[in-house]
Design an enzyme around this catalytic site. Structure first.
Site, mmCIF file in Angstrom:
data_model
loop_
_atom_site.group_PDB
_atom_site.id
_atom_site.type_symbol
_atom_site.label_atom_id
_atom_site.label_comp_id
_atom_site.label_asym_id
_atom_site.label_seq_id
_atom_site.Cartn_x
_atom_site.Cartn_y
_atom_site.Cartn_z
ATOM 1 N N TYR A 38 26.774 3.346 54.754
ATOM 2 C CA TYR A 38 26.633 2.088 55.498
ATOM 3 C C TYR A 38 27.920 1.266 55.393
ATOM 4 C CZ TYR A 38 25.139 -2.514 56.971
ATOM 5 O OH TYR A 38 25.066 -3.720 57.626
ATOM 6 N N SER A 47 30.220 -6.213 58.321
ATOM 7 C CA SER A 47 29.421 -6.650 57.172
ATOM 8 C C SER A 47 30.361 -6.864 55.993
ATOM 9 C CB SER A 47 28.409 -5.558 56.813
ATOM 10 O OG SER A 47 27.830 -5.809 55.540
#
Ligand code: NDP
Ligand code: 8X3
Length: 251
Positions: free
Chosen positions: A151, A138
């Site tokens: 995350y 990501s």
């Protein structure tokens, strides 16, 4: 273009994984589609037919991953490409307020799950002399944002793991790619906000996010490059998403 290839996708019950399953089957691949939601997998099996094999699997369960790979039916047993896609973000709390079980779920899924699946499938690729591992990183693994704490760190792990794997696999003809998307409208934000659809919709209000098909097409491009080409990483964002200045806390 993928005829003769077997592709193992984690998290194929929605979002990127689902879009990949559809695209890869359309292009002639055999696909192993996995996820925890059995009913969605049954629907997908009805839709995609005999070239799809479904496995109800929680990637955090190492023994279950190992057994699932060991017991793949013959037509799906030689996996050429692993898409380590299953993953999630939970909330946007500052770390001191983030519940421990959410921390464990993100690390368990986004890191341990990738370790277990890669560990189970990579040996057969190395011994057959070919393969491809595609990880879903990501932009959160590169660029920090408030509440991205765990995350983002799990995705930073994947970026470095992908590069280090390339080093280990040099000369073994197994490719490694880390896909690093920005905002993409899937169930990702609904999961992040624990089912609050309004909150999730607000994330994408007034802009055009990436779609799951954009990511599936990007992965398709990476895995269909000529054998001598390895795409190390792909960072991809919506045109309407960009960067902000550093935050400054003033008195
Ligand atoms: P979705 O929520 O739409 O899909 C996530 C998939 O992961 C589902 O199929 C879910 O299946 C599966 N999954 C979650 N936990 C587990 C688990 N423990 N075991 C097995 N499968 C699991 O999100 P996306 O498609 O958007 O996300 C896919 C990946 O892309 C994730 O790794 C995410 O971090 C990453 N990503 C997403 C971005 C976005 O903006 N959407 C941007 C950048 C990266 P089930 O619930 O049935 O188990
Ligand atoms: C998902 C993208 O920006 O919401 O990985 O963290 S972001």
């Amino acid at each position: 273009m993928l005829t003769g290839k077997t592709i193992f996708i984690t998290g194929a019950t929605s979002g990127f994984g689902l879009a990949c399953a559809r695209l890869f089957i359309k292009n002639g691949a055999h696909v192993v589609a996995t996820g925890r939601r059995e009913e969605r997998l049954a629907e997908l099996k009805k839709e995609l037919g005999e070239n799809l094999h479904t496995l109800t699997l929680d990637v955090r369960d190492q023994k279950a991953v190992e057994a699932a790979v060991k017991n793949l039916p013959a037509a799906f047993a030689n996996v050429d490409i692993l898409i380590n896609n299953a993953g999630l973000a939970l909330g946007l709390a500052s770390f001191e307020e983030l519940p421990l079980d959410q921390i464990q779920q993100m690390i368990g899924t986004n890191i341990s799950g990738v370790m277990y699946c890669t560990h189970a499938l990579l040996p057969q690729m190395v011994s057959r002399g070919g393969g491809h591992i595609v990880n879903l990183g990501s932009i959160a693994g590169t660029y920090p944002y408030p509440g991205g704490n765990v995350y983002g760190a799990t995705k930073a792990f994947l970026a470095q793991f992908s590069l280090n794997l390339r080093s280990d696999l040099n000369g073994k003809n197994v490719r490694v790619t880390n896909i690093e998307p920005g905002m993409c409208e899937t169930e990702f934000s609904v999961v992040r906000f624990e089912g609050d659809k309004n909150k999730a919709d607000n994330v994408y209000a007034g802009m055009t996010p990436l779609s799951a098909d954009d990511i599936a097409n990007t992965i398709f491009w990476c895995i269909t490059q000529p054998a001598h080409v390895n795409i190390n990483r792909v960072e991809i964002m919506p045109t309407q998403q960009a960067f902000s200045p550093f935050a400054v806390s003033r008195k």
